[in-house]
Scaffold this motif. Structure first.
Motif, PDB file in Angstrom:
ATOM      1  N   GLY A  35      -3.210  45.280   6.434  1.00  0.00           N
ATOM      2  CA  GLY A  35      -4.031  44.087   6.581  1.00  0.00           C
ATOM      3  C   GLY A  35      -3.802  43.099   5.454  1.00  0.00           C
ATOM      4  N   LEU A  36      -3.640  43.623   4.230  1.00  0.00           N
ATOM      5  CA  LEU A  36      -3.373  42.764   3.081  1.00  0.00           C
ATOM      6  C   LEU A  36      -2.015  42.078   3.228  1.00  0.00           C
ATOM      7  N   ALA A  37      -1.012  42.845   3.672  1.00  0.00           N
ATOM      8  CA  ALA A  37       0.316  42.264   3.866  1.00  0.00           C
ATOM      9  C   ALA A  37       0.270  41.168   4.928  1.00  0.00           C
ATOM     10  N   SER A  38      -0.526  41.389   5.973  1.00  0.00           N
ATOM     11  CA  SER A  38      -0.679  40.381   7.019  1.00  0.00           C
ATOM     12  C   SER A  38      -1.334  39.117   6.471  1.00  0.00           C
ATOM     13  N   ALA A  39      -2.345  39.292   5.612  1.00  0.00           N
ATOM     14  CA  ALA A  39      -3.017  38.134   5.023  1.00  0.00           C
ATOM     15  C   ALA A  39      -2.068  37.338   4.130  1.00  0.00           C
ATOM     16  N   LEU A  40      -1.231  38.048   3.364  1.00  0.00           N
ATOM     17  CA  LEU A  40      -0.246  37.374   2.515  1.00  0.00           C
ATOM     18  C   LEU A  40       0.751  36.592   3.363  1.00  0.00           C
ATOM     19  N   GLY A  41       1.182  37.219   4.463  1.00  0.00           N
ATOM     20  CA  GLY A  41       2.097  36.532   5.366  1.00  0.00           C
ATOM     21  C   GLY A  41       1.444  35.322   6.011  1.00  0.00           C
ATOM     22  N   GLY A  42       0.143  35.448   6.337  1.00  0.00           N
ATOM     23  CA  GLY A  42      -0.567  34.322   6.925  1.00  0.00           C
ATOM     24  C   GLY A  42      -0.685  33.159   5.961  1.00  0.00           C
ATOM     25  N   MET A  43      -0.936  33.453   4.688  1.00  0.00           N
ATOM     26  CA  MET A  43      -1.028  32.394   3.682  1.00  0.00           C
ATOM     27  C   MET A  43       0.296  31.652   3.557  1.00  0.00           C
ATOM     28  N   ARG A  44       1.403  32.400   3.705  1.00  0.00           N
ATOM     29  CA  ARG A  44       2.729  31.792   3.607  1.00  0.00           C
ATOM     30  C   ARG A  44       3.233  31.283   4.963  1.00  0.00           C
ATOM     31  N   ARG A  45       2.394  31.422   5.988  1.00  0.00           N
ATOM     32  CA  ARG A  45       2.682  30.943   7.345  1.00  0.00           C
ATOM     33  C   ARG A  45       3.932  31.612   7.929  1.00  0.00           C
ATOM     34  N   LYS A  46       4.017  32.944   7.757  1.00  0.00           N
ATOM     35  CA  LYS A  46       5.129  33.722   8.268  1.00  0.00           C
ATOM     36  C   LYS A  46       4.727  34.384   9.590  1.00  0.00           C
ATOM     37  N   VAL A  47       5.600  34.312  10.578  1.00  0.00           N
ATOM     38  CA  VAL A  47       5.306  34.867  11.895  1.00  0.00           C
ATOM     39  C   VAL A  47       5.102  36.377  11.840  1.00  0.00           C
ATOM     40  N   TRP A  48       5.802  37.064  10.926  1.00  0.00           N
ATOM     41  CA  TRP A  48       5.705  38.521  10.867  1.00  0.00           C
ATOM     42  C   TRP A  48       4.301  38.988  10.477  1.00  0.00           C
ATOM     43  N   ALA A  49       3.463  38.068  10.000  1.00  0.00           N
ATOM     44  CA  ALA A  49       2.100  38.449   9.618  1.00  0.00           C
ATOM     45  C   ALA A  49       1.334  39.040  10.793  1.00  0.00           C
ATOM     46  N   TRP A  50       1.597  38.564  11.999  1.00  0.00           N
ATOM     47  CA  TRP A  50       0.846  39.025  13.170  1.00  0.00           C
ATOM     48  C   TRP A  50       1.178  40.458  13.559  1.00  0.00           C
ATOM     49  N   PRO A  51       2.459  40.833  13.770  1.00  0.00           N
ATOM     50  CA  PRO A  51       2.737  42.234  14.131  1.00  0.00           C
ATOM     51  C   PRO A  51       2.361  43.226  13.035  1.00  0.00           C
ATOM     52  N   VAL A  52       2.515  42.827  11.768  1.00  0.00           N
ATOM     53  CA  VAL A  52       2.117  43.705  10.661  1.00  0.00           C
ATOM     54  C   VAL A  52       0.615  43.957  10.721  1.00  0.00           C
ATOM     55  N   GLY A  53      -0.149  42.911  10.997  1.00  0.00           N
ATOM     56  CA  GLY A  53      -1.590  43.055  11.108  1.00  0.00           C
ATOM     57  C   GLY A  53      -1.991  43.962  12.253  1.00  0.00           C
ATOM     58  N   ILE A  54      -1.270  43.902  13.354  1.00  0.00           N
ATOM     59  CA  ILE A  54      -1.586  44.735  14.524  1.00  0.00           C
ATOM     60  C   ILE A  54      -1.475  46.221  14.177  1.00  0.00           C
ATOM     61  N   ILE A  55      -0.466  46.579  13.397  1.00  0.00           N
ATOM     62  CA  ILE A  55      -0.316  47.983  12.988  1.00  0.00           C
ATOM     63  C   ILE A  55      -1.527  48.431  12.179  1.00  0.00           C
ATOM     64  N   GLY A  56      -1.940  47.595  11.230  1.00  0.00           N
ATOM     65  CA  GLY A  56      -3.112  47.923  10.432  1.00  0.00           C
ATOM     66  C   GLY A  56      -4.368  48.034  11.277  1.00  0.00           C
ATOM     67  N   ASN A  57      -4.522  47.155  12.248  1.00  0.00           N
ATOM     68  CA  ASN A  57      -5.686  47.189  13.140  1.00  0.00           C
ATOM     69  C   ASN A  57      -5.757  48.493  13.916  1.00  0.00           C
ATOM     70  N   ALA A  58      -4.608  48.958  14.415  1.00  0.00           N
ATOM     71  CA  ALA A  58      -4.584  50.201  15.186  1.00  0.00           C
ATOM     72  C   ALA A  58      -5.028  51.389  14.330  1.00  0.00           C
ATOM     73  N   LEU A  59      -4.595  51.424  13.079  1.00  0.00           N
ATOM     74  CA  LEU A  59      -4.993  52.510  12.183  1.00  0.00           C
ATOM     75  C   LEU A  59      -6.489  52.450  11.866  1.00  0.00           C
ATOM     76  N   LEU A  60      -6.993  51.258  11.562  1.00  0.00           N
ATOM     77  CA  LEU A  60      -8.391  51.122  11.167  1.00  0.00           C
ATOM     78  C   LEU A  60      -9.347  51.355  12.337  1.00  0.00           C
ATOM     79  N   PHE A  61      -8.885  51.138  13.551  1.00  0.00           N
ATOM     80  CA  PHE A  61      -9.730  51.422  14.716  1.00  0.00           C
ATOM     81  C   PHE A  61     -10.163  52.883  14.717  1.00  0.00           C
ATOM     82  N   THR A  62      -9.233  53.779  14.399  1.00  0.00           N
ATOM     83  CA  THR A  62      -9.564  55.209  14.377  1.00  0.00           C
ATOM     84  C   THR A  62     -10.431  55.573  13.184  1.00  0.00           C
ATOM     85  N   VAL A  63     -10.356  54.781  12.111  1.00  0.00           N
ATOM     86  CA  VAL A  63     -11.130  55.071  10.906  1.00  0.00           C
ATOM     87  C   VAL A  63     -12.610  54.769  11.104  1.00  0.00           C
ATOM     88  N   PHE A  64     -12.909  53.615  11.701  1.00  0.00           N
ATOM     89  CA  PHE A  64     -14.297  53.165  11.801  1.00  0.00           C
ATOM     90  C   PHE A  64     -15.086  53.843  12.922  1.00  0.00           C
TER      91      PHE A  64
END
Length: 225
Positions: A30-59
């Motif tokens: 999620g942090l890597a996705s936020a950094l990518g978003g600040m720099r307006r990098k397209v890869w921020a979205w797929p990286v964030g999706i991976i983090g979301n899938a992991l955190l879904f099982t955590v919460f």
């Protein structure tokens, strides 16, 4: 043990607290996705999706029988929402990058009407979701869980649209999220939220600077300067 089993079961023991490595790794994505978003990098979205899938099982601690058997339905549900909105954002930014503009997104103010939509949406979403999450048995205070879910949805949508104000929504989410996650025992996520508080302010300033630079260049082109 294969990597998937390790990722699902591995734990980090700090003092008397047990933290799942899934929570740590998911938040790092999620942090890597936020950094990518600040720099307006397209890869921020797929990286964030991976983090979301992991955190879904955590919460959904009670559902997945984790050491912290507390369900935060708003936190878990927002991971699914993130995935859906991230697909939209991914497509939006890829489309912009492939255009003649050659940038993923051009930061700009949302405007008065959209700002009103964001404020009313924040309030309405929290009021509507609070009784729903309470009925599902979410951790108290449930309104905080609903606030975080609603703010996350609006902030992610705003990021996809290129609205600079989306950073301010994240700050509002972080202010409520840190105490909620600490009280629920999700310490790794609470620590990341605390860090996000400062990071989102920096992101807001970065997007404002990019926006001003772009406005100046456009004005120079129009005046022939």
């Amino acid at each position: 043990m294969n990597p998937i089993e390790w990722l699902f079961d591995a734990q980090l023991h700090i003092g008397g607290q047990v933290i799942l490595w899934r929570e740590v790794i998911g938040n790092l994505f999620g942090l890597a996705s936020a950094l990518g978003g600040m720099r307006r990098k397209v890869w921020a979205w797929p990286v964030g999706i991976i983090g979301n899938a992991l955190l879904f099982t955590v919460f959904l601690g009670a559902v997945f029988h984790t050491p912290n058997p507390i369900n935060l339905y708003g936190q878990a549900g927002r991971q699914l929402m993130f995935i859906a909105v991230s697909v939209y954002g991914w497509c939006q930014w890829r489309s912009s990058r492939n255009s003649s503009v050659q940038v993923a997104v051009a930061p700009h103010w949302a405007g008065g009407r959209n700002r009103l939509f964001l404020v009313l949406g924040m309030v309405a979403g929290t009021l509507i979701l609070t009784p729903i999450f309470r009925g599902l048995g979410s951790f108290e205070p449930v309104w905080a869980d609903a606030w975080i879910f609603t703010g996350s949805l609006l902030a992610t949508y705003g990021m996809a649209k290129g609205w600079t104000e989306f950073w301010l929504i994240w700050i509002a989410v972080d202010i409520v999220g840190v105490p909620l996650l600490v009280s629920a025992g999700y310490y790794a996520s609470a620590l990341l939220y605390l860090f996000y508080g400062g990071f989102t302010l920096v992101g807001f300033l970065v997007w404002m600077r990019v926006q001003r630079r772009r406005t100046t260049l456009v004005a120079q082109e129009l005046t022939g300067g």
